[in-house]
Scaffold this motif. Structure first.
Motif, PDB file in Angstrom:
ATOM      1  N   ASN A   1      -8.815 -48.894 -21.841  1.00 48.58           N
ATOM      2  CA  ASN A   1      -8.824 -50.012 -22.791  1.00 48.58           C
ATOM      3  C   ASN A   1     -10.167 -50.735 -22.791  1.00 48.58           C
ATOM      4  OD1 ASN A   1      -6.208 -49.633 -23.751  1.00 48.58           O
ATOM      5  ND2 ASN A   1      -5.297 -50.904 -22.146  1.00 48.58           N
ATOM      6  N   PHE A   2     -10.771 -50.860 -21.620  1.00 48.22           N
ATOM      7  CA  PHE A   2     -12.050 -51.553 -21.513  1.00 48.22           C
ATOM      8  C   PHE A   2     -13.180 -50.750 -22.138  1.00 48.22           C
ATOM      9  CE2 PHE A   2     -16.031 -52.479 -19.264  1.00 48.22           C
ATOM     10  CZ  PHE A   2     -16.114 -53.864 -19.427  1.00 48.22           C
ATOM     11  N   PHE A   3     -13.196 -49.437 -21.894  1.00 48.73           N
ATOM     12  CA  PHE A   3     -14.330 -48.612 -22.312  1.00 48.73           C
ATOM     13  C   PHE A   3     -14.142 -47.913 -23.660  1.00 48.73           C
ATOM     14  CE2 PHE A   3     -15.214 -48.576 -17.643  1.00 48.73           C
ATOM     15  CZ  PHE A   3     -16.538 -48.999 -17.685  1.00 48.73           C
TER      16      PHE A   3
ATOM     17  N   ASN B   1       2.077 -44.895 -10.050  1.00 52.99           N
ATOM     18  CA  ASN B   1       2.068 -45.942 -11.068  1.00 52.99           C
ATOM     19  C   ASN B   1       0.810 -46.801 -10.959  1.00 52.99           C
ATOM     20  OD1 ASN B   1       4.535 -45.113 -12.087  1.00 52.99           O
ATOM     21  ND2 ASN B   1       5.717 -46.533 -10.818  1.00 52.99           N
ATOM     22  N   GLU B   2       0.351 -47.008  -9.750  1.00 51.64           N
ATOM     23  CA  GLU B   2      -0.835 -47.827  -9.547  1.00 51.64           C
ATOM     24  C   GLU B   2      -2.068 -47.183 -10.170  1.00 51.64           C
ATOM     25  OE1 GLU B   2      -2.591 -50.540  -5.915  1.00 51.64           O
ATOM     26  OE2 GLU B   2      -1.832 -48.548  -5.422  1.00 51.64           O
ATOM     27  N   ILE B   3      -2.294 -45.892  -9.903  1.00 48.32           N
ATOM     28  CA  ILE B   3      -3.464 -45.228 -10.465  1.00 48.32           C
ATOM     29  C   ILE B   3      -3.327 -45.110 -11.982  1.00 48.32           C
ATOM     30  CG2 ILE B   3      -2.608 -42.860 -10.160  1.00 48.32           C
ATOM     31  CD1 ILE B   3      -6.252 -44.061  -9.681  1.00 48.32           C
ATOM     32  N   THR B   4      -2.109 -44.950 -12.471  1.00 48.06           N
ATOM     33  CA  THR B   4      -1.888 -44.909 -13.919  1.00 48.06           C
ATOM     34  C   THR B   4      -2.301 -46.224 -14.565  1.00 48.06           C
ATOM     35  OG1 THR B   4      -0.058 -43.338 -13.715  1.00 48.06           O
ATOM     36  CG2 THR B   4      -0.152 -44.641 -15.735  1.00 48.06           C
ATOM     37  N   ASN B   5      -1.883 -47.334 -14.001  1.00 49.90           N
ATOM     38  CA  ASN B   5      -2.203 -48.643 -14.564  1.00 49.90           C
ATOM     39  C   ASN B   5      -3.693 -48.948 -14.480  1.00 49.90           C
ATOM     40  OD1 ASN B   5       0.456 -49.207 -15.270  1.00 49.90           O
ATOM     41  ND2 ASN B   5       0.928 -50.097 -13.265  1.00 49.90           N
ATOM     42  N   VAL B   6      -4.316 -48.524 -13.384  1.00 48.43           N
ATOM     43  CA  VAL B   6      -5.761 -48.716 -13.244  1.00 48.43           C
ATOM     44  C   VAL B   6      -6.493 -47.976 -14.359  1.00 48.43           C
ATOM     45  CG1 VAL B   6      -7.754 -48.043 -11.841  1.00 48.43           C
ATOM     46  CG2 VAL B   6      -5.827 -49.219 -10.777  1.00 48.43           C
ATOM     47  N   GLU B   7      -6.130 -46.736 -14.596  1.00 47.84           N
ATOM     48  CA  GLU B   7      -6.842 -45.945 -15.595  1.00 47.84           C
ATOM     49  C   GLU B   7      -6.511 -46.391 -17.017  1.00 47.84           C
ATOM     50  OE1 GLU B   7      -6.649 -41.754 -14.627  1.00 47.84           O
ATOM     51  OE2 GLU B   7      -7.727 -42.099 -12.743  1.00 47.84           O
TER      52      GLU B   7
END
Length: 249
Positions: free
Chosen positions: A170-172, A159-165
């Motif tokens: 969203n940013f890029f 879940n952590e890597i999912t949220n990071v990506e």
């Protein structure tokens, strides 16, 4: 699979010896799962454990020190090199929580990269290594990320890597999201590191959506649709066949 060591100094091999041995044992367990459930029928002949420099400047000019072909997987077990690369991929993104995530990323996440490369050898993927592989590469890359992470990471880390990506996409997306996922191909490697990784991030998120939301966690259903698209002659782009019709997940 043979373990092949390609380091310029013996000290480098000694430095990473424990990591290599640990990853080799873990990979056997992951290999068994792929063989049992995901049509891993033919293994590569070996894994070339090497440095970042040799992986990206000598064996290949691909800017990521992990890749595979029909016969060999190439990867650096140097966690510090991967951490620097992951920070570099962020480009203008400066959110401290995510910067710190990559600055301290664990060996578990590094192992998923090795598992990702082995997953490419599954016969569930339609294209061979010497094919053009341009019209569905997003599906294969996203699925290799999804399977390697879902199977080898705990729920919290997944879940952590999912949220990071998700945050990174969203940013890029305004900067790099002006092309369809169907255009994700070898030409991606000529862009910036952020633009290269952007397609990997959104491919993973798209496959995750297809598996967990659209197919109610039935991964076989997703593969069946992918195979149906091929059997029908690939008459429309794969994203359109899946009724995604979105540039980003």
């Amino acid at each position: 699979m043979k373990n092949i060591y390609a380091f310029e100094e013996e000290e480098s091999f000694e430095k990473f010896k424990d990591t290599i041995e640990s990853f080799s044992e873990r990979l056997k367990k992951y290999q068994f799962i792929l063989e049992e459930y995901y049509a891993l029928n033919d293994l590569p002949k070996g894994i070339v454990w090497t440095s970042e420099e040799l992986a990206t400047r000598v064996f290949s000019d691909i800017p990521l020190p992990a890749y595979t072909n029909e016969n060999l997987i190439y990867i650096t077990p140097d966690l510090s090199a991967w951490r620097k690369l992951f920070i570099k991929q962020l480009g203008d993104f400066k959110q401290s929580k995510i910067v710190n995530f990559y600055r301290n990323i664990s060996e578990n996440h590094l192992f998923t990269i090795l598992a990702h490369e082995l997953t490419h050898h599954s016969d569930l993927f339609l294209d061979e290594f010497d094919d053009d592989r341009a019209d569905s590469i997003w599906f294969e890359e996203g699925m290799c990320d999804y399977l390697s992470r879902k199977i080898t990471l705990g729920e919290k880390e997944f879940n952590e890597i999912t949220n990071v990506e998700k945050n990174l996409v969203n940013f890029f997306k305004d900067k790099y999201g002006n092309h369809s996922l169907d255009n994700f191909g070898s030409e991606s490697y000529y862009g910036s590191l952020s633009s290269i990784m952007f397609d990997y991030w959104r491919s993973f998120l798209t496959v995750k959506y297809l598996v967990e939301v659209r197919s109610n966690n039935d991964i076989r259903q997703v593969f069946d649709e992918y195979h149906n698209w091929d059997n029908k002659g690939r008459k429309i782009p794969l994203t359109e066949y899946f009724n995604l019709n979105l540039k980003t997940p």
